[in-house]
Design an enzyme around this catalytic site. Structure first.
Site, mmCIF file in Angstrom:
data_model
loop_
_atom_site.group_PDB
_atom_site.id
_atom_site.type_symbol
_atom_site.label_atom_id
_atom_site.label_comp_id
_atom_site.label_asym_id
_atom_site.label_seq_id
_atom_site.Cartn_x
_atom_site.Cartn_y
_atom_site.Cartn_z
ATOM 1 N N CYS A 63 39.959 8.232 15.750
ATOM 2 C CA CYS A 63 39.078 9.345 16.181
ATOM 3 C C CYS A 63 38.284 8.921 17.409
ATOM 4 C CB CYS A 63 38.057 9.713 15.096
ATOM 5 S SG CYS A 63 38.703 10.065 13.478
ATOM 6 N N GLY A 101 40.790 14.845 7.015
ATOM 7 C CA GLY A 101 42.138 15.061 7.514
ATOM 8 C C GLY A 101 42.881 16.122 6.737
ATOM 9 N N GLY A 194 7.275 7.640 5.095
ATOM 10 C CA GLY A 194 5.844 7.343 5.194
ATOM 11 C C GLY A 194 5.477 5.894 5.378
ATOM 12 N N GLU A 402 3.992 12.266 3.473
ATOM 13 C CA GLU A 402 2.592 12.184 3.080
ATOM 14 C C GLU A 402 1.732 11.622 4.221
ATOM 15 O OE1 GLU A 402 2.640 11.029 -1.024
ATOM 16 O OE2 GLU A 402 1.071 9.557 -0.650
ATOM 17 N N HIS A 529 11.339 11.568 -7.097
ATOM 18 C CA HIS A 529 11.548 10.177 -7.532
ATOM 19 C C HIS A 529 11.645 10.120 -9.045
ATOM 20 C CE1 HIS A 529 11.282 5.833 -6.668
ATOM 21 N NE2 HIS A 529 10.767 5.764 -7.888
ATOM 22 N N ARG A 569 4.712 7.239 -9.453
ATOM 23 C CA ARG A 569 4.765 6.229 -8.385
ATOM 24 C C ARG A 569 3.822 6.589 -7.238
ATOM 25 N NH1 ARG A 569 7.224 5.885 -3.549
ATOM 26 N NH2 ARG A 569 8.688 7.598 -3.875
HETATM 27 P P1 FAD Z 1 18.986 4.258 -2.755
HETATM 28 O O1 FAD Z 1 18.407 3.973 -1.432
HETATM 29 O O2 FAD Z 1 19.035 5.665 -3.196
HETATM 30 O O3 FAD Z 1 20.455 3.625 -2.754
HETATM 31 C C1 FAD Z 1 21.293 3.699 -3.865
HETATM 32 C C2 FAD Z 1 22.732 3.771 -3.372
HETATM 33 O O4 FAD Z 1 23.629 3.576 -4.456
HETATM 34 C C3 FAD Z 1 23.078 5.131 -2.779
HETATM 35 O O5 FAD Z 1 23.600 4.984 -1.486
HETATM 36 C C4 FAD Z 1 24.114 5.708 -3.738
HETATM 37 O O6 FAD Z 1 25.063 6.540 -3.134
HETATM 38 C C5 FAD Z 1 24.737 4.437 -4.278
HETATM 39 N N1 FAD Z 1 25.413 4.625 -5.560
HETATM 40 C C6 FAD Z 1 25.017 5.367 -6.612
HETATM 41 N N2 FAD Z 1 25.913 5.284 -7.611
HETATM 42 C C7 FAD Z 1 26.897 4.462 -7.193
HETATM 43 C C8 FAD Z 1 28.110 4.008 -7.762
HETATM 44 N N3 FAD Z 1 28.493 4.380 -8.991
HETATM 45 N N4 FAD Z 1 28.907 3.183 -7.050
HETATM 46 C C9 FAD Z 1 28.552 2.813 -5.778
HETATM 47 N N5 FAD Z 1 27.420 3.245 -5.185
HETATM 48 C C10 FAD Z 1 26.593 4.048 -5.878
HETATM 49 N N6 FAD Z 1 9.367 5.437 -0.765
HETATM 50 C C11 FAD Z 1 8.399 4.721 -0.142
HETATM 51 O O7 FAD Z 1 7.949 3.710 -0.655
HETATM 52 N N7 FAD Z 1 7.942 5.129 1.071
HETATM 53 C C12 FAD Z 1 8.390 6.239 1.681
HETATM 54 O O8 FAD Z 1 7.969 6.541 2.783
HETATM 55 C C13 FAD Z 1 9.377 7.020 1.033
HETATM 56 N N8 FAD Z 1 9.822 8.182 1.578
HETATM 57 C C14 FAD Z 1 10.842 8.851 0.958
HETATM 58 C C15 FAD Z 1 11.350 10.000 1.558
HETATM 59 C C16 FAD Z 1 12.408 10.677 0.979
HETATM 60 C C17 FAD Z 1 12.937 11.917 1.618
HETATM 61 C C18 FAD Z 1 12.966 10.195 -0.232
HETATM 62 C C19 FAD Z 1 14.108 10.907 -0.876
HETATM 63 C C20 FAD Z 1 12.440 9.068 -0.843
HETATM 64 C C21 FAD Z 1 11.376 8.393 -0.254
HETATM 65 N N9 FAD Z 1 10.847 7.259 -0.837
HETATM 66 C C22 FAD Z 1 9.872 6.555 -0.201
HETATM 67 C C23 FAD Z 1 11.461 6.702 -2.039
HETATM 68 C C24 FAD Z 1 12.432 5.594 -1.660
HETATM 69 O O9 FAD Z 1 13.078 5.937 -0.456
HETATM 70 C C25 FAD Z 1 13.491 5.339 -2.727
HETATM 71 O O10 FAD Z 1 12.909 5.270 -3.992
HETATM 72 C C26 FAD Z 1 14.187 4.044 -2.441
HETATM 73 O O11 FAD Z 1 14.639 4.028 -1.110
HETATM 74 C C27 FAD Z 1 15.356 3.817 -3.389
HETATM 75 O O12 FAD Z 1 16.074 2.704 -2.941
HETATM 76 P P2 FAD Z 1 17.310 2.179 -3.787
HETATM 77 O O13 FAD Z 1 17.952 1.126 -2.976
HETATM 78 O O14 FAD Z 1 16.869 1.847 -5.149
HETATM 79 O O15 FAD Z 1 18.263 3.437 -3.907
HETATM 80 O O1 MEZ Z 2 6.700 6.844 -1.160
HETATM 81 C C1 MEZ Z 2 7.070 7.949 -0.802
HETATM 82 O O2 MEZ Z 2 7.878 8.611 -1.440
HETATM 83 C C2 MEZ Z 2 6.511 8.500 0.443
HETATM 84 C C3 MEZ Z 2 5.490 7.716 1.130
HETATM 85 C C4 MEZ Z 2 6.928 9.665 0.875
HETATM 86 C C5 MEZ Z 2 6.285 10.291 2.011
HETATM 87 O O3 MEZ Z 2 5.576 11.258 1.783
HETATM 88 O O4 MEZ Z 2 6.437 9.813 3.132
#
Ligand code: FAD
Ligand code: MEZ
Length: 596
Positions: A63, A101, A194, A402, A529, A569
């Site tokens: 691609c 595809g 945030g 936030e 969350h 949280r």
């Molecule tokens: P994730 O980052 O969700 O990663 C998990 C991964 O595992 C995903 O890619 C998923 O597809 C994969 N997966 C799932 N099942 C399988 C499987 N069976 N096989 C293979 N892969 C799989 N927190 C803060 O502290 N500060 C912030 O500013 C903040 N802002 C946020 C804003 C948004 C919009 C969101 C949604 C959340 C925010 N949070 C924030 C919360 C925080 O981002 C998440 O709680 C944190 O990033 C989770 O990280 P993780 O690695 O545990 O999971």
């Molecule tokens: O921790 C979070 O989920 C967070 C700071 C989200 C946000 O409002 O930016």
């Protein structure tokens, strides 16, 4: 390789053929179209009998060789429009994430937004949840076929917890395979906006902010209604500044420090100018995992954790989107598969009040990690505690950070009145918004707040922010009584001047809302969350439901676990959690693999 020159020639032939009246069947999908131009070889290495891996490395290179890479495509897009090729996603985004595809193409963006891009050979975004054990007979057959590959550590998930685990396991000398079910890496982490909470850090010291790890512990326990595991909370806070240093040593910029709800002091770290924290942290971790030679596989879903008769972990069963089921033998497995906020059936099962709610999460947040852990006999806790984020934009399909409130925005209802302390904890803020007319409210800010936080530019770019030259002008656009909104802003500015909010006792009053233009957008709560999950100890070992002891070789980190955040949280504590516990899980898994 199928070159750009050949592509142009093929297109020209197709056009001139059509002009000369040659009959071609109307192409339904990309493969039909490319078939006309060059046959299967234009995408695949046909003598290898189909795709060579689940990343579709060869196909994506084809691609790019014809159409250019993402950067080139984004640069060519009109400046006044949202470009599908210019996004906040991390890693090297594969073209095939959207352009399929042999089936209808879909824009991955549609999982959250609705831009209505004109996608060639496009279809509608649809995603039906398929349970991990849906295909048991085929899975058993693949297990019976035996081991396909061997490694020291398997990491499930490419969010921050998984990438941090991969980096630290590689640094401890382990061979690591990281499996991600989505075509796009980064999970919810890449969306975090945030900040990352940490106490007693160098950036805080530079800004003259006095903080103590003990205050972070106290805030976290209070915010979590004191049902958190206190030992896990201590590890979170006590390692938080080390985690900032660790990220910084790998190239991260965590120098801007702001306030999140429920925090006693400013301790939420993010890049200069208040840019989104998640995409930055995830990109830094991704780059470092790649640099260290981690074998990262996308489109690769773990559907079972394998154990021997004694309950010791022996590996995983993977479903490759294109290569099918196969077994990886591993000494240790780290579950970093994130939460389940995007799976509304599951959310509503634990908290029926949230039935039908939108979610702020990425499409892969369905709870697979919990399912495979439960199959493996893991204990879980606090699953009924699910957090709604108070400020989600229904129009944009995005969470409004936030940090906008932390930097000074107020929240008003349809009568133009404030009704809460804007930076209270999320449970309280969401409940207060749901009590207002229309079950939504308006976030109001000015140009000085916009200038203080780069993340706001993203919302402006999405076209969801209303702008007024005066507060009265803004009120008109919101259909809110102008005199009332003006009175509210004047009274709030008085609180800022006096340093005391006598109406709602908002603890931080960073700046007046006084610099034109003024802005507002509609916000409502959305599922954000999942606090509960797998029970772990301070070494990130997964506890058995039966014995309460660690399951040999099984580790977990991040949103898939429970205990760190209790019932609620605090904003900024998840990124802190995933970096600290991701590092711990990776190091523990590598050590276990070495010792066994
Ligand atoms: P994730 O980052 O969700 O990663 C998990 C991964 O595992 C995903 O890619 C998923 O597809 C994969 N997966 C799932 N099942 C399988 C499987 N069976 N096989 C293979 N892969 C799989 N927190 C803060 O502290 N500060 C912030 O500013 C903040 N802002 C946020 C804003 C948004 C919009 C969101 C949604 C959340 C925010 N949070 C924030 C919360 C925080 O981002 C998440 O709680 C944190 O990033 C989770 O990280 P993780 O690695 O545990 O999971
Ligand atoms: O921790 C979070 O989920 C967070 C700071 C989200 C946000 O409002 O930016």
């Amino acid at each position: 390789m199928f070159t750009r020159k050949i592509q142009k020639t093929a297109l020209a032939m197709l056009i001139s053929g059509a002009m000369a009246g040659t009959a071609y069947a109307a192409p339904e999908v990309l493969a039909d179209f490319h078939g006309e131009m060059g046959g299967c070889d234009s995408c695949h290495v046909s003598d290898k009998g189909g795709v060579t891996n689940d990343n579709l490395t060869h196909e994506n290179a084809q691609c790019v060789s014809c159409h250019g890479d993402l950067k080139e495509l984004a640069a060519a897009a009109p400046k006044d429009k949202v470009s599908p090729h210019k996004s906040h996603l991390i890693g090297e985004i594969a073209c095939t994430s959207c352009h399929k595809g042999h089936e209808k193409s879909v824009t991955y963006c549609d999982a959250c937004h609705s831009f209505g891009f004109d996608m060639p050979f496009g279809g509608k975004w649809e995603r039906k949840f398929v349970p991990v054990d849906a295909d048991k007979a085929a899975q058993d057959k693949a297990i019976a076929a035996g081991v396909k590959e061997t490694t020291d550590v398997v990491v499930i998930g490419s969010g921050g917890a998984g990438l941090a685990a991969a980096v630290s396991a590689r640094d401890a000398g382990a061979k690591v395979i990281l499996l991600e079910k989505e075509p796009i890496p980064g999970g919810n982490t890449k969306l975090a906006a945030g900040g990352m909470n940490a106490a007693e850090t160098k950036p805080q010291a530079k800004l003259g902010i006095e903080d103590k790890k003990q205050i972070m512990i106290d805030d976290t326990m209070k915010g979590g209604r004191n049902i958190n595991d206190p030992e896990l909370v201590k590890v979170l806070a006590n390692n938080s500044s080390d985690s900032i240093d660790w990220l910084t040593s790998m190239g991260a910029d965590m120098t801007d420090v702001g306030r999140m709800g429920g925090a006693s002091v400013n301790r939420s770290h993010r890049p200069t100018g208040g840019a989104g924290v998640g995409a930055h942290v995830a990109q830094v971790l991704w780059d470092n995992a790649v640099k260290r030679g981690t074998d990262i596989r996308l489109n690769s879903r773990v559907v079972r954790i394998l154990e021997d008769a004694s309950g010791k972990v022996t590996g995983v069963l993977v479903k490759g989107e294109y290569t099918g089921y196969y077994v990886i033998k591993a000494d240790a497995v780290v579950i970093a598969a994130g939460g389940f906020a995007k799976n509304n059936d599951r959310v509503a099962k634990y908290d029926p009040k949230l039935k039908g709610f939108k979610a702020t999460n990425h499409p892969g947040a369905t709870g697979d990690g919990l399912d495979v852990a439960l199959q493996a006999g893991a204990a879980t806790r606090d699953l009924e505690y699910i957090q709604a984020h108070p400020t989600y934009s229904p129009a944009g399909g995005v969470m409004i950070t936030e940090a906008v409130r932390g930097n000074g925005a107020i929240v008003v209802n349809r009568d133009g009145n404030r009704f809460m302390n804007e930076i209270t904890t999320r449970d309280k803020a969401s409940a207060a918004i749901l009590q207002q007319k229309g079950e939504s409210a308006y976030l109001v800010f000015d140009d000085s707040i916009r200038k203080s936080l780069k993340a706001i530019e993203g919302y402006v770019h999405l076209n969801i922010v209303k702008e007024g030259k005066t507060i009265e002008d803004l009120a008109k656009q919101l259909d809110v009584p102008a005199a009332e909104l003006a009175k509210t802003v004047t009274s709030y500015n008085g609180f800022v001047k006096s340093g005391k909010d006598t109406q709602f006792e908002r603890p931080n009053l960073p700046r007046e809302i006084a610099t034109a233009p003024f802005y507002a957008l509609e916000i409502a709560p959305a599922v954000h969350h999942t606090m509960g999950g797998i029970v772990i100890d301070t070494q990130a070992e997964v506890k058995s439901d039966k014995t309460g002891k660690p399951i040999s070789g099984l580790y977990a980190a991040g949103e898939v676990t429970g205990g760190v955040h209790g019932a609620n949280r605090l904003g900024g504590n998840a990124i802190s959690d995933i970096v600290t516990y991701g590092r711990i899980a990776g190091a523990s898994a590598a050590k276990y693999a070495k010792d066994h």
